[in-house]
Scaffold this motif. Structure first.
Motif, PDB file in Angstrom:
ATOM      1  N   ALA A 215       0.850  -1.195   0.000  1.00 50.87           N
ATOM      2  CA  ALA A 215       0.000   0.000   0.000  1.00 50.87           C
ATOM      3  C   ALA A 215       0.882   1.240   0.000  1.00 50.87           C
ATOM      4  O   ALA A 215       1.966   1.249   0.593  1.00 50.87           O
ATOM      5  N   TYR A 216       0.393   2.282  -0.670  1.00 51.46           N
ATOM      6  CA  TYR A 216       1.155   3.524  -0.802  1.00 51.46           C
ATOM      7  C   TYR A 216       0.343   4.716  -0.309  1.00 51.46           C
ATOM      8  O   TYR A 216      -0.885   4.729  -0.381  1.00 51.46           O
ATOM      9  N   GLY A 217       1.067   5.719   0.152  1.00 52.95           N
ATOM     10  CA  GLY A 217       0.466   6.997   0.505  1.00 52.95           C
ATOM     11  C   GLY A 217       1.361   8.120   0.026  1.00 52.95           C
ATOM     12  O   GLY A 217       2.558   7.927  -0.213  1.00 52.95           O
ATOM     13  N   GLY A 218       0.780   9.307  -0.127  1.00 52.12           N
ATOM     14  CA  GLY A 218       1.539  10.472  -0.546  1.00 52.12           C
ATOM     15  C   GLY A 218       1.770  10.585  -2.035  1.00 52.12           C
ATOM     16  O   GLY A 218       2.416  11.534  -2.496  1.00 52.12           O
ATOM     17  N   VAL A 219       1.264   9.631  -2.817  1.00 57.25           N
ATOM     18  CA  VAL A 219       1.548   9.619  -4.254  1.00 57.25           C
ATOM     19  C   VAL A 219       0.296   9.791  -5.110  1.00 57.25           C
ATOM     20  O   VAL A 219       0.398   9.946  -6.326  1.00 57.25           O
ATOM     21  N   SER A 220      -0.870   9.767  -4.483  1.00 55.95           N
ATOM     22  CA  SER A 220      -2.123   9.857  -5.218  1.00 55.95           C
ATOM     23  C   SER A 220      -3.114  10.659  -4.386  1.00 55.95           C
ATOM     24  O   SER A 220      -2.747  11.231  -3.359  1.00 55.95           O
ATOM     25  N   ASP A 221      -4.371  10.696  -4.799  1.00 55.87           N
ATOM     26  CA  ASP A 221      -5.371  11.468  -4.050  1.00 55.87           C
ATOM     27  C   ASP A 221      -5.911  10.703  -2.851  1.00 55.87           C
ATOM     28  O   ASP A 221      -6.746  11.214  -2.111  1.00 55.87           O
ATOM     29  N   ALA A 223      -4.832   6.876  -0.196  1.00 54.75           N
ATOM     30  CA  ALA A 223      -4.000   5.687  -0.008  1.00 54.75           C
ATOM     31  C   ALA A 223      -4.465   4.620  -1.000  1.00 54.75           C
ATOM     32  O   ALA A 223      -5.657   4.460  -1.248  1.00 54.75           O
ATOM     33  N   ILE A 224      -3.512   3.892  -1.578  1.00 57.13           N
ATOM     34  CA  ILE A 224      -3.861   2.925  -2.622  1.00 57.13           C
ATOM     35  C   ILE A 224      -3.108   1.616  -2.417  1.00 57.13           C
ATOM     36  O   ILE A 224      -2.020   1.590  -1.841  1.00 57.13           O
ATOM     37  N   ARG A 225      -3.710   0.522  -2.889  1.00 59.06           N
ATOM     38  CA  ARG A 225      -3.053  -0.774  -2.995  1.00 59.06           C
ATOM     39  C   ARG A 225      -2.919  -1.121  -4.471  1.00 59.06           C
ATOM     40  O   ARG A 225      -3.790  -0.791  -5.285  1.00 59.06           O
ATOM     41  N   LEU A 226      -1.818  -1.777  -4.799  1.00 60.81           N
ATOM     42  CA  LEU A 226      -1.591  -2.201  -6.177  1.00 60.81           C
ATOM     43  C   LEU A 226      -1.710  -3.722  -6.259  1.00 60.81           C
ATOM     44  O   LEU A 226      -0.745  -4.454  -6.053  1.00 60.81           O
ATOM     45  N   GLU A 227      -2.919  -4.196  -6.560  1.00 58.16           N
ATOM     46  CA  GLU A 227      -3.156  -5.631  -6.552  1.00 58.16           C
ATOM     47  C   GLU A 227      -2.393  -6.342  -7.670  1.00 58.16           C
ATOM     48  O   GLU A 227      -1.974  -7.498  -7.502  1.00 58.16           O
ATOM     49  N   ALA A 228      -2.190  -5.670  -8.796  1.00 62.03           N
ATOM     50  CA  ALA A 228      -1.433  -6.292  -9.886  1.00 62.03           C
ATOM     51  C   ALA A 228       0.013  -6.525  -9.460  1.00 62.03           C
ATOM     52  O   ALA A 228       0.621  -7.564  -9.783  1.00 62.03           O
ATOM     53  N   VAL A 229       0.571  -5.573  -8.732  1.00 59.94           N
ATOM     54  CA  VAL A 229       1.937  -5.726  -8.220  1.00 59.94           C
ATOM     55  C   VAL A 229       1.981  -6.833  -7.177  1.00 59.94           C
ATOM     56  O   VAL A 229       2.918  -7.648  -7.148  1.00 59.94           O
ATOM     57  N   VAL A 244      13.122  -5.060  -6.782  1.00 58.41           N
ATOM     58  CA  VAL A 244      13.450  -3.901  -7.609  1.00 58.41           C
ATOM     59  C   VAL A 244      12.559  -3.869  -8.850  1.00 58.41           C
ATOM     60  O   VAL A 244      12.066  -2.808  -9.251  1.00 58.41           O
ATOM     61  N   SER A 245      12.333  -5.020  -9.439  1.00 59.55           N
ATOM     62  CA  SER A 245      11.480  -5.096 -10.623  1.00 59.55           C
ATOM     63  C   SER A 245      10.038  -4.710 -10.293  1.00 59.55           C
ATOM     64  O   SER A 245       9.394  -3.959 -11.036  1.00 59.55           O
ATOM     65  N   VAL A 246       9.540  -5.216  -9.174  1.00 63.27           N
ATOM     66  CA  VAL A 246       8.187  -4.889  -8.743  1.00 63.27           C
ATOM     67  C   VAL A 246       8.060  -3.393  -8.456  1.00 63.27           C
ATOM     68  O   VAL A 246       7.057  -2.764  -8.782  1.00 63.27           O
ATOM     69  N   ALA A 247       9.087  -2.819  -7.831  1.00 64.81           N
ATOM     70  CA  ALA A 247       9.074  -1.387  -7.528  1.00 64.81           C
ATOM     71  C   ALA A 247       9.003  -0.557  -8.804  1.00 64.81           C
ATOM     72  O   ALA A 247       8.299   0.457  -8.863  1.00 64.81           O
ATOM     73  N   ALA A 248       9.741  -0.974  -9.835  1.00 64.78           N
ATOM     74  CA  ALA A 248       9.697  -0.267 -11.113  1.00 64.78           C
ATOM     75  C   ALA A 248       8.299  -0.328 -11.721  1.00 64.78           C
ATOM     76  O   ALA A 248       7.796   0.673 -12.261  1.00 64.78           O
ATOM     77  N   ASP A 249       7.658  -1.490 -11.625  1.00 62.93           N
ATOM     78  CA  ASP A 249       6.281  -1.625 -12.112  1.00 62.93           C
ATOM     79  C   ASP A 249       5.338  -0.705 -11.344  1.00 62.93           C
ATOM     80  O   ASP A 249       4.452  -0.058 -11.927  1.00 62.93           O
ATOM     81  N   ALA A 250       5.517  -0.647 -10.028  1.00 59.04           N
ATOM     82  CA  ALA A 250       4.660   0.197  -9.197  1.00 59.04           C
ATOM     83  C   ALA A 250       4.811   1.660  -9.570  1.00 59.04           C
ATOM     84  O   ALA A 250       3.818   2.411  -9.662  1.00 59.04           O
ATOM     85  N   ALA A 251       6.042   2.097  -9.792  1.00 56.57           N
ATOM     86  CA  ALA A 251       6.291   3.496 -10.130  1.00 56.57           C
ATOM     87  C   ALA A 251       5.600   3.888 -11.427  1.00 56.57           C
ATOM     88  O   ALA A 251       5.159   5.028 -11.585  1.00 56.57           O
ATOM     89  N   GLU A 252       5.498   2.952 -12.366  1.00 57.17           N
ATOM     90  CA  GLU A 252       4.834   3.254 -13.637  1.00 57.17           C
ATOM     91  C   GLU A 252       3.318   3.085 -13.548  1.00 57.17           C
ATOM     92  O   GLU A 252       2.577   3.737 -14.291  1.00 57.17           O
ATOM     93  N   ALA A 253       2.862   2.222 -12.648  1.00 54.07           N
ATOM     94  CA  ALA A 253       1.422   1.931 -12.558  1.00 54.07           C
ATOM     95  C   ALA A 253       0.636   3.052 -11.889  1.00 54.07           C
ATOM     96  O   ALA A 253      -0.554   3.238 -12.168  1.00 54.07           O
ATOM     97  N   ARG A 267       8.805  11.576  -6.996  1.00 51.94           N
ATOM     98  CA  ARG A 267       7.993  10.614  -6.253  1.00 51.94           C
ATOM     99  C   ARG A 267       8.097   9.216  -6.860  1.00 51.94           C
ATOM    100  O   ARG A 267       8.083   8.220  -6.140  1.00 51.94           O
ATOM    101  N   ARG A 268       8.204   9.129  -8.164  1.00 49.95           N
ATOM    102  CA  ARG A 268       8.417   7.810  -8.774  1.00 49.95           C
ATOM    103  C   ARG A 268       9.745   7.212  -8.309  1.00 49.95           C
ATOM    104  O   ARG A 268       9.843   6.003  -8.050  1.00 49.95           O
ATOM    105  N   GLU A 269      10.762   8.047  -8.185  1.00 50.17           N
ATOM    106  CA  GLU A 269      12.048   7.555  -7.705  1.00 50.17           C
ATOM    107  C   GLU A 269      11.940   7.098  -6.251  1.00 50.17           C
ATOM    108  O   GLU A 269      12.559   6.099  -5.857  1.00 50.17           O
ATOM    109  N   LEU A 270      11.137   7.802  -5.450  1.00 52.85           N
ATOM    110  CA  LEU A 270      10.919   7.365  -4.072  1.00 52.85           C
ATOM    111  C   LEU A 270      10.197   6.022  -4.035  1.00 52.85           C
ATOM    112  O   LEU A 270      10.518   5.160  -3.207  1.00 52.85           O
ATOM    113  N   ILE A 271       9.237   5.825  -4.919  1.00 48.80           N
ATOM    114  CA  ILE A 271       8.566   4.521  -5.002  1.00 48.80           C
ATOM    115  C   ILE A 271       9.576   3.439  -5.346  1.00 48.80           C
ATOM    116  O   ILE A 271       9.600   2.359  -4.750  1.00 48.80           O
TER     117      ILE A 271
END
Length: 292
Positions: A215-221, A223-229, A244-253, A267-271
């Motif tokens: 789950a992520y916060g601070g990056v969208s409107d 808090a979100i979960r990325l079920e695909a990730v 690292v690969s999953v994190a890259a996917d999350a940053a783009e998703a 913020r993508r780099e922080l993800i």
């Protein structure tokens, strides 16, 4: 700045409180800690005609486990939850996230339920609630309903609570002790709202990931979960390259937001940097618990 004029109401019972909300609807606001509401009133972003103070409702100040469910009342303060052995045992992810929440003066008055109702997407507790599968108990004059965190958090400062409803309790399933957990955050200063935060849970079986929550916060409107990730992680052996690969996917998703503190690419780099840390720590804890 000073707030616009309002009428102060202090109910003596829960029934009286929800009765006042039924009577005044969106003309009223509930105050418990007031750590978010009062500044908004002072800047006149919020202009309630009636302020319903629930601090007299001592029956809403609790944190307990009942039949495998952690139950936290509307008047449970951040400071009490941060220091609670019950929280450390039943929801260690929340306990870990409290290392980042605000400052002592804010934690002494602010409440978990107040933070969730404020629904700031950069706050820690909405992401924790989402990751842990929390549910919100909303009470009104005619009854109550239970809303999952995934439905309760609807956007920037927006929730599923109706104007006549009071969030009286948060319910969180007690975490299996064999599930690993981790919380990572970056903010401008310690105690500030997050530029980016990651909350993770992980269960292992036979050396492979059985379940994963990210789950992520601070990056969208919100808090979100990325079920695909999360699905990408299941069935895989924990490894740095995988994370690292999953994190890259999350940053783009994620449709990442930006503000004066950080643009979208930052913020993508922080993800990309925080996600592997959180997943590695959750995996380590899951491995340690499984070995005990």
């Amino acid at each position: 700045m000073k707030p616009a004029s309002f009428e102060y109401l202090r109910p003596n019972s829960l029934e009286e409180a929800v009765g006042l909300l039924a009577q005044y609807g969106d003309r009223a606001k509930v105050i418990a800690g007031g750590q978010s509401l009062v500044p908004m009133m002072n800047f006149r972003f919020a202009r309630p005609e009636f302020l319903v103070d629930i601090n007299g409702l001592g029956e809403l100040d609790y944190c307990r486990i009942d039949k495998g469910i952690l139950r936290i009342g509307a008047l449970a303060r951040h400071a009490a939850l941060r220091d609670s052995n019950v929280i450390r045992e039943a929801c260690p992810l929340m306990s870990e996230a409290y290392r980042y929440v605000a400052h002592a003066t804010v934690r002494n008055r602010g409440t978990l339920c107040g933070s969730l109702c404020h629904a700031d997407p950069a706050a820690e507790m909405p992401a924790v609630a989402l990751a842990c599968g929390a549910a919100m108990v909303l009470r009104c004059a005619t009854g109550e309903r239970v809303v999952p965190a995934s439905e309760f958090l609807q956007g920037l400062y927006a929730t599923a609570a109706n104007p006549d409803e009071l969030l009286v309790e948060v319910q969180i399933p007690v975490l299996d002790p064999q599930i690993g957990y981790a919380f990572e955050e970056m903010s401008v200063r310690k105690g500030d709202f997050a530029l980016t935060l990651v909350a993770s849970l992980m269960a292992l079986q036979g050396g492979r990931i059985k379940e994963a929550v990210v789950a992520y916060g601070g990056v969208s409107d919100r808090a979100i979960r990325l079920e695909a990730v999360e699905r990408r992680l299941v069935g895989q052996a924990p490894s740095h390259d995988l994370f690292v690969s999953v994190a890259a996917d999350a940053a783009e998703a994620i449709d990442v937001n930006e503000d004066v503190h950080g643009d979208r690419e930052y913020r993508r780099e922080l993800i990309r940097s925080l996600t592997p840390r959180a997943l590695a720590q959750a995996a380590l804890r899951a491995q340690t618990c499984g070995a005990n």
